[in-house]
Design an enzyme around this catalytic site. Structure first.
Site, PDB file in Angstrom:
ATOM      1  N   ASP A 124      54.725  65.773  59.816  1.00  0.00           N
ATOM      2  CA  ASP A 124      53.994  67.031  60.024  1.00  0.00           C
ATOM      3  C   ASP A 124      53.633  67.269  61.487  1.00  0.00           C
ATOM      4  O   ASP A 124      52.590  67.838  61.801  1.00  0.00           O
ATOM      5  CB  ASP A 124      52.712  67.080  59.160  1.00  0.00           C
ATOM      6  CG  ASP A 124      53.018  66.781  57.713  1.00  0.00           C
ATOM      7  OD1 ASP A 124      54.016  67.310  57.213  1.00  0.00           O
ATOM      8  OD2 ASP A 124      52.282  65.991  57.094  1.00  0.00           O
ATOM      9  N   LYS A 175      57.940  69.533  63.887  1.00  0.00           N
ATOM     10  CA  LYS A 175      59.313  69.351  64.389  1.00  0.00           C
ATOM     11  C   LYS A 175      60.150  70.603  64.201  1.00  0.00           C
ATOM     12  O   LYS A 175      61.001  70.924  65.024  1.00  0.00           O
ATOM     13  CB  LYS A 175      60.021  68.208  63.627  1.00  0.00           C
ATOM     14  CG  LYS A 175      59.403  66.858  63.830  1.00  0.00           C
ATOM     15  CD  LYS A 175      60.089  65.817  62.974  1.00  0.00           C
ATOM     16  CE  LYS A 175      59.748  65.884  61.506  1.00  0.00           C
ATOM     17  NZ  LYS A 175      58.369  65.583  61.138  1.00  0.00           N
ATOM     18  N   GLY A 176      59.903  71.298  63.064  1.00  0.00           N
ATOM     19  CA  GLY A 176      60.723  72.463  62.712  1.00  0.00           C
ATOM     20  C   GLY A 176      60.748  73.486  63.833  1.00  0.00           C
ATOM     21  O   GLY A 176      61.786  74.082  64.116  1.00  0.00           O
ATOM     22  N   GLY A 204      58.538  69.152  54.936  1.00  0.00           N
ATOM     23  CA  GLY A 204      58.122  70.555  54.892  1.00  0.00           C
ATOM     24  C   GLY A 204      58.174  71.112  56.296  1.00  0.00           C
ATOM     25  O   GLY A 204      57.444  70.658  57.164  1.00  0.00           O
ATOM     26  N   HIS A 205      59.088  72.031  56.538  1.00  0.00           N
ATOM     27  CA  HIS A 205      59.209  72.606  57.869  1.00  0.00           C
ATOM     28  C   HIS A 205      58.785  74.061  57.835  1.00  0.00           C
ATOM     29  O   HIS A 205      59.321  74.837  57.052  1.00  0.00           O
ATOM     30  CB  HIS A 205      60.670  72.540  58.355  1.00  0.00           C
ATOM     31  CG  HIS A 205      61.129  71.144  58.621  1.00  0.00           C
ATOM     32  ND1 HIS A 205      62.437  70.805  58.777  1.00  0.00           N
ATOM     33  CD2 HIS A 205      60.436  70.009  58.773  1.00  0.00           C
ATOM     34  CE1 HIS A 205      62.528  69.513  59.002  1.00  0.00           C
ATOM     35  NE2 HIS A 205      61.327  69.007  59.001  1.00  0.00           N
ATOM     36  N   THR A 260      55.020  62.305  47.672  1.00  0.00           N
ATOM     37  CA  THR A 260      55.062  63.751  47.458  1.00  0.00           C
ATOM     38  C   THR A 260      55.465  64.073  46.012  1.00  0.00           C
ATOM     39  O   THR A 260      55.486  65.235  45.634  1.00  0.00           O
ATOM     40  CB  THR A 260      56.075  64.406  48.417  1.00  0.00           C
ATOM     41  OG1 THR A 260      57.356  63.809  48.202  1.00  0.00           O
ATOM     42  CG2 THR A 260      55.671  64.221  49.868  1.00  0.00           C
ATOM     43  N   GLN A 274      60.118  63.654  58.168  1.00  0.00           N
ATOM     44  CA  GLN A 274      58.958  62.752  58.168  1.00  0.00           C
ATOM     45  C   GLN A 274      58.674  62.268  59.604  1.00  0.00           C
ATOM     46  O   GLN A 274      59.112  62.894  60.556  1.00  0.00           O
ATOM     47  CB  GLN A 274      59.148  61.560  57.219  1.00  0.00           C
ATOM     48  CG  GLN A 274      59.120  61.937  55.750  1.00  0.00           C
ATOM     49  CD  GLN A 274      60.442  62.470  55.243  1.00  0.00           C
ATOM     50  OE1 GLN A 274      61.474  61.894  55.498  1.00  0.00           O
ATOM     51  NE2 GLN A 274      60.398  63.557  54.516  1.00  0.00           N
ATOM     52  N   ARG A 281      45.383  67.240  54.730  1.00  0.00           N
ATOM     53  CA  ARG A 281      45.830  66.074  55.490  1.00  0.00           C
ATOM     54  C   ARG A 281      44.627  65.347  56.086  1.00  0.00           C
ATOM     55  O   ARG A 281      43.649  65.991  56.485  1.00  0.00           O
ATOM     56  CB  ARG A 281      46.775  66.507  56.603  1.00  0.00           C
ATOM     57  CG  ARG A 281      48.035  67.156  56.075  1.00  0.00           C
ATOM     58  CD  ARG A 281      48.965  67.583  57.209  1.00  0.00           C
ATOM     59  NE  ARG A 281      50.095  68.316  56.661  1.00  0.00           N
ATOM     60  CZ  ARG A 281      50.635  69.408  57.212  1.00  0.00           C
ATOM     61  NH1 ARG A 281      50.153  69.887  58.333  1.00  0.00           N
ATOM     62  NH2 ARG A 281      51.664  70.005  56.638  1.00  0.00           N
TER      63      ARG A 281
HETATM   64  P1  IMP Z   1      57.673  60.082  49.514  1.00  0.00           P
HETATM   65  O1  IMP Z   1      58.501  60.332  50.718  1.00  0.00           O
HETATM   66  O2  IMP Z   1      57.482  61.288  48.653  1.00  0.00           O
HETATM   67  O3  IMP Z   1      58.114  58.870  48.761  1.00  0.00           O
HETATM   68  O4  IMP Z   1      56.189  59.718  50.017  1.00  0.00           O
HETATM   69  C1  IMP Z   1      55.897  58.520  50.725  1.00  0.00           C
HETATM   70  C2  IMP Z   1      54.827  58.745  51.785  1.00  0.00           C
HETATM   71  O5  IMP Z   1      55.384  59.545  52.813  1.00  0.00           O
HETATM   72  C3  IMP Z   1      53.589  59.490  51.289  1.00  0.00           C
HETATM   73  O6  IMP Z   1      52.461  59.021  52.008  1.00  0.00           O
HETATM   74  C4  IMP Z   1      53.860  60.936  51.669  1.00  0.00           C
HETATM   75  O7  IMP Z   1      52.685  61.686  51.837  1.00  0.00           O
HETATM   76  C5  IMP Z   1      54.582  60.713  52.989  1.00  0.00           C
HETATM   77  N1  IMP Z   1      55.484  61.809  53.335  1.00  0.00           N
HETATM   78  C6  IMP Z   1      56.716  62.052  52.828  1.00  0.00           C
HETATM   79  N2  IMP Z   1      57.268  63.123  53.402  1.00  0.00           N
HETATM   80  C7  IMP Z   1      56.385  63.562  54.313  1.00  0.00           C
HETATM   81  C8  IMP Z   1      56.403  64.638  55.256  1.00  0.00           C
HETATM   82  O8  IMP Z   1      57.357  65.402  55.404  1.00  0.00           O
HETATM   83  N3  IMP Z   1      55.272  64.766  56.013  1.00  0.00           N
HETATM   84  C9  IMP Z   1      54.226  63.919  55.925  1.00  0.00           C
HETATM   85  N4  IMP Z   1      54.177  62.903  55.068  1.00  0.00           N
HETATM   86  C10 IMP Z   1      55.246  62.723  54.267  1.00  0.00           C
END
Ligand code: IMP
Length: 432
Positions: free
Chosen positions: A13, A16-17, A40-41, A130, A228, A309
């Site tokens: 977060d 980057k987008g 999420g971008h 997520t 991420q 967040r």
């Molecule tokens: P997963 O990727 O859904 O397995 O989540 C694993 C961890 O990565 C969790 O703490 C999520 O909140 C975090 N996470 C996954 N994708 C993102 C992202 O795009 N932004 C921020 N945190 C992320």
């Protein structure tokens, strides 16, 4: 040497987008190479706001080829939903997309497993995923037994694969989920649903490894879009509170198939403070009114899950580590405008653990949990930065903050962002 990569250097977060969107205009190809619809971008183009979770942000720029490479895990329904949305909003060339036939596909059992597994970490604290089935899909990919790739969905054996997997997954899930909370999956229904997705995606499916190798060899300018943040990297992040792919930049070649020799520029994206969603240690977290103020001013609520967040001061120990890990040449400092209005700002410059100070980022999550941040305090500023368009528009204290971040992290701050729009970006070059 045509390759540039943009990666987040915190826990995701970092906005980057926006930078990918700006850089896309100087590139021929934009590639997503890891993660899935957990990202999420948000990209603002003129008056329009686009929220993408799976398609590369490059789809918003006409004339660019976008690639979802084999290292991504694909939620086909989400890909179709995002494509339809762009089509309905008449985004030109949004169909200039190639999806690797090697991507692993997320199926309904992965969502169910994600929900169950997240409650069962040995650590006792939830990862707080997520819920998009990312971890279970990557686990099946590495396990090789119950994995289905996009290319498999066009073969005669696809129906059998679904039937076989559902038989096994239904029995595993019914053993793990309390009675009454799990509705066994119906193989025929899943097969038909996914067959329809496969048909819709057929025009986009390609051998992207071959495509990207040829593009690199032909000297095309390729932009790799990390998802991420590096601290969520499965190998080098805050394990087990990580995502299931290499989000630090070490995964570019494995995910895309493009060898490292073609990637010559690494840009790190850093928020002017820190945020984190989900569980896991966060040394500079501000669980108080300052943290709430940053959350409100920065609108720190998840693009994908809408979760608030966790927010805190900038952690230069962590970012210096991920800058080195990613081989980052320069950084873009994002959301600087959010820090307006504070009398003082803090930056974590070292950790104290068992009475000793260190600038090393701990490799074990238990140590990271126990560290005490050592802060340096800098004077804040009260001016609104959102209209600033050049270095001269920035107050002296904001410039001093940028300068200090650069010194602590060890690379120049090349760009500063003071708002979501393309125009709210200040280029500093390499000599600030
Ligand atoms: P997963 O990727 O859904 O397995 O989540 C694993 C961890 O990565 C969790 O703490 C999520 O909140 C975090 N996470 C996954 N994708 C993102 C992202 O795009 N932004 C921020 N945190 C992320």
């Amino acid at each position: 040497m045509p390759g540039t990569c943009v990666i987040g250097l915190q826990w995701g977060d970092e906005a980057k987008g926006k930078i990918v969107d700006l850089l896309t205009q100087e590139h021929d190809v934009v590639v997503r190479y890891q993660g899935g619809a957990n990202a999420g971008h948000t990209v603002v183009v003129g008056e329009e706001v686009y929220k993408l979770s799976l398609l590369p942000s490059g789809v918003l720029t006409p004339g660019v080829t976008c690639v979802i490479a084999g290292g991504v895990v694909l939620n086909p329904a989400k890909a179709i939903e995002e494509l339809d949305e762009l089509l309905s909003r008449k985004v030109e060339d949004s169909d200039n997309l190639k999806i690797s036939d090697r991507v692993h596909v997320i199926f309904p059992w992965h969502f169910a497993e994600d929900r169950v597994m997240d409650k069962n970490t040995s650590d006792g604290e939830n990862i707080g995923t997520t819920g998009r089935g990312i971890g279970p899909c990557y686990r099946d990919k590495v396990g090789r037994s119950y994995a289905i790739r996009l290319g498999d969905m066009y073969r005669d054996t696809f129906r059998e694969q679904v039937q076989h997997n559902i038989k096994v997954k239904n029995s595993i899930l019914s053993a793990m989920v309390p009675p009454g909370e799990f509705e066994p999956l119906d193989a025929q229904a899943v097969y038909e649903e996914y067959l329809a997705y496969a048909e819709k995606l057929r025009p986009f499916v390609a051998d992207t490894t071959e495509y990207l190798l040829s593009a690199a060899e032909a000297g095309k300018r390729i932009l790799f879009e990390g998802a991420q943040g590096a601290l969520l990297d499965v190998d080098h992040g805050t394990y087990p509170f990580v995502t299931s792919s290499n989000s630090s930049g070490v995964g570019i070649s494995s995910g895309s198939g493009v060898p490292a020799r073609y990637i010559n520029h690494m840009i790190g994206i850093v928020k002017a403070y820190t945020s984190r969603v989900g569980g896991g240690p966060f040394p500079t977290e501000l669980d108080n009114e300052i943290g709430q103020r940053i959350r409100d001013q920065g609108n720190e609520y998840g693009t994908v899950t809408k979760r608030p967040r966790r927010c805190g001061w900038l952690d230069a120990v962590a970012v210096r580590y991920t800058t080195r890990l990613g081989g980052v040449d320069s950084i873009c400092l994002m959301l600087l405008d959010v820090l307006s209005g504070f009398d003082e700002l803090k930056i974590c410059i070292a950790y104290e653990l068992d009475g000793e100070q260190s600038k090393k980022f701990p490799s074990h999550v238990d140590d990271l949990r126990r560290v005490q941040p050592v802060y340096e305090t800098l004077p804040g500023w009260h001016e609104d930065l959102t209209q600033a368009t050049s270095r001269d528009d920035l107050p002296a204290n904001a410039l001093a903050y940028i300068q200090r971040v650069s010194e602590l992290i060890g690379v120049p701050v090349a760009m500063v962002s003071v708002g979501p729009a393309r125009s709210q970006t200040i280029t500093l070059g390499s000599g600030q």
